[in-house]
Design an enzyme around this catalytic site. Sequence first.
Site, PDB file in Angstrom:
ATOM      1  N   GLU A 144      -1.113  -4.057   1.348  1.00  0.00           N
ATOM      2  CA  GLU A 144      -1.439  -4.837   0.247  1.00  0.00           C
ATOM      3  C   GLU A 144      -1.367  -6.615   0.606  1.00  0.00           C
ATOM      4  O   GLU A 144      -1.662  -7.365   0.201  1.00  0.00           O
ATOM      5  CB  GLU A 144      -0.439  -4.564  -1.003  1.00  0.00           C
ATOM      6  N   HIS A 189      -3.909   3.854   0.976  1.00  0.00           N
ATOM      7  CA  HIS A 189      -3.951   2.720   1.650  1.00  0.00           C
ATOM      8  C   HIS A 189      -4.213   2.908   3.123  1.00  0.00           C
ATOM      9  O   HIS A 189      -4.472   2.068   3.800  1.00  0.00           O
ATOM     10  CB  HIS A 189      -2.615   2.074   1.253  1.00  0.00           C
ATOM     11  N   CYS A 227      -2.589   8.958   2.368  1.00  0.00           N
ATOM     12  CA  CYS A 227      -2.489   8.117   1.065  1.00  0.00           C
ATOM     13  C   CYS A 227      -3.540   7.017   1.265  1.00  0.00           C
ATOM     14  O   CYS A 227      -4.213   6.727   2.269  1.00  0.00           O
ATOM     15  CB  CYS A 227      -1.189   7.216   1.651  1.00  0.00           C
ATOM     16  N   SER A 278      -3.562   5.206  -8.502  1.00  0.00           N
ATOM     17  CA  SER A 278      -2.301   4.520  -9.085  1.00  0.00           C
ATOM     18  C   SER A 278      -2.479   2.990  -9.015  1.00  0.00           C
ATOM     19  O   SER A 278      -1.737   2.183  -9.788  1.00  0.00           O
ATOM     20  CB  SER A 278      -1.292   4.895  -8.231  1.00  0.00           C
TER      21      SER A 278
HETATM   22  N1  DGL Z   1      -2.386   5.663  -4.174  1.00  0.00           N
HETATM   23  C1  DGL Z   1      -1.358   6.255  -3.470  1.00  0.00           C
HETATM   24  C2  DGL Z   1      -1.364   7.569  -2.690  1.00  0.00           C
HETATM   25  O1  DGL Z   1      -2.492   7.734  -2.326  1.00  0.00           O
HETATM   26  C3  DGL Z   1      -0.316   5.321  -2.803  1.00  0.00           C
HETATM   27  C4  DGL Z   1      -0.036   4.174  -3.663  1.00  0.00           C
HETATM   28  C5  DGL Z   1       1.078   4.588  -4.700  1.00  0.00           C
HETATM   29  O2  DGL Z   1       2.354   4.800  -4.309  1.00  0.00           O
HETATM   30  O3  DGL Z   1       0.876   4.575  -5.873  1.00  0.00           O
HETATM   31  O4  DGL Z   1      -0.548   8.221  -2.657  1.00  0.00           O
END
Ligand code: DGL
Length: 268
Positions: free
Chosen positions: A156, A190, A188, A14
């Site tokens: 972030e 992050h 996730c 994303s």
């Molecule tokens: N990349 C998303 C995940 O791993 C986290 C960031 C988002 O909420 O888009 O769930």
Amino acid sequence: MHCDASCPIGIFDSGVGGLTVARAVMDRLPHERIVYFGDTARVPYGVKSPDTVARYAGEITKFLLDKNVKLLVVACNTMAAVALPAITALSPVPVIEVVTAGAKSALAVSKTRRIGIIATPSTIASRAYEKALALFGGPDVRVVAKACPLFVPLVEEGWLDHPATRLVAEEYLRPLLAEDLDTLILGCTHYPLLAPLLQSVAGPGVRLQDSATAMAERAAAVLAELGLAQGDGAPRHVFHVTDLPLRFREIGERFLGRPMEDVRLEKM
Ligand code: DGL
């Protein structure tokens, strides 16, 4: 469409978070060329409805297939949790994703089979990790899950070891730690950046399991099985994004752990 070993691996997320997975793939498969797609204009996905996430995921899948990728790596937990059928339906090349990889590696290290999951609200609501843990681990696996929506903006912001982040982590992890877990899945993209802080909050008895390393191993195994592994050369990676927000490069390079040389802006 014909792929050989020289074709790139497509990795998508994303936004910038999937760069933690790209980093692990680059470390594990240093000769593979990577085409990364980060939907920086529409992030976060973690609070959007499954239909919207599936539509976005389909668009990104088509974009990467047009780049003639030999393997698709769904680096975003939220897309893996709610949009996998939309992605696999479009893809003639193998698709690997973080939820299965993360669940299997947690099961491999957990001794007590008491496993925690932290992830975005959409991933937690989908129960995708619980389903994967039950599928691969059987009914006796005890799973506790917690949505941690504040972690993405804190990461972030670069507050990786900040008192505010510690406070938030203590609050989020308290109910999980009360369940006497031995393994905590960082569900996730992050969260691996918060691993040192989370480890100190969780304590030495809890093993943190992030999907990035497991994904890199899985990518290596799939390419080897298909005879599509690239054995030499210094690849040039390309990073496609849908927006170049303020501090994009600074944040992206923090996730990737190396410079991002070729960044291209795409209109979707
Ligand atoms: N990349 C998303 C995940 O791993 C986290 C960031 C988002 O909420 O888009 O769930």
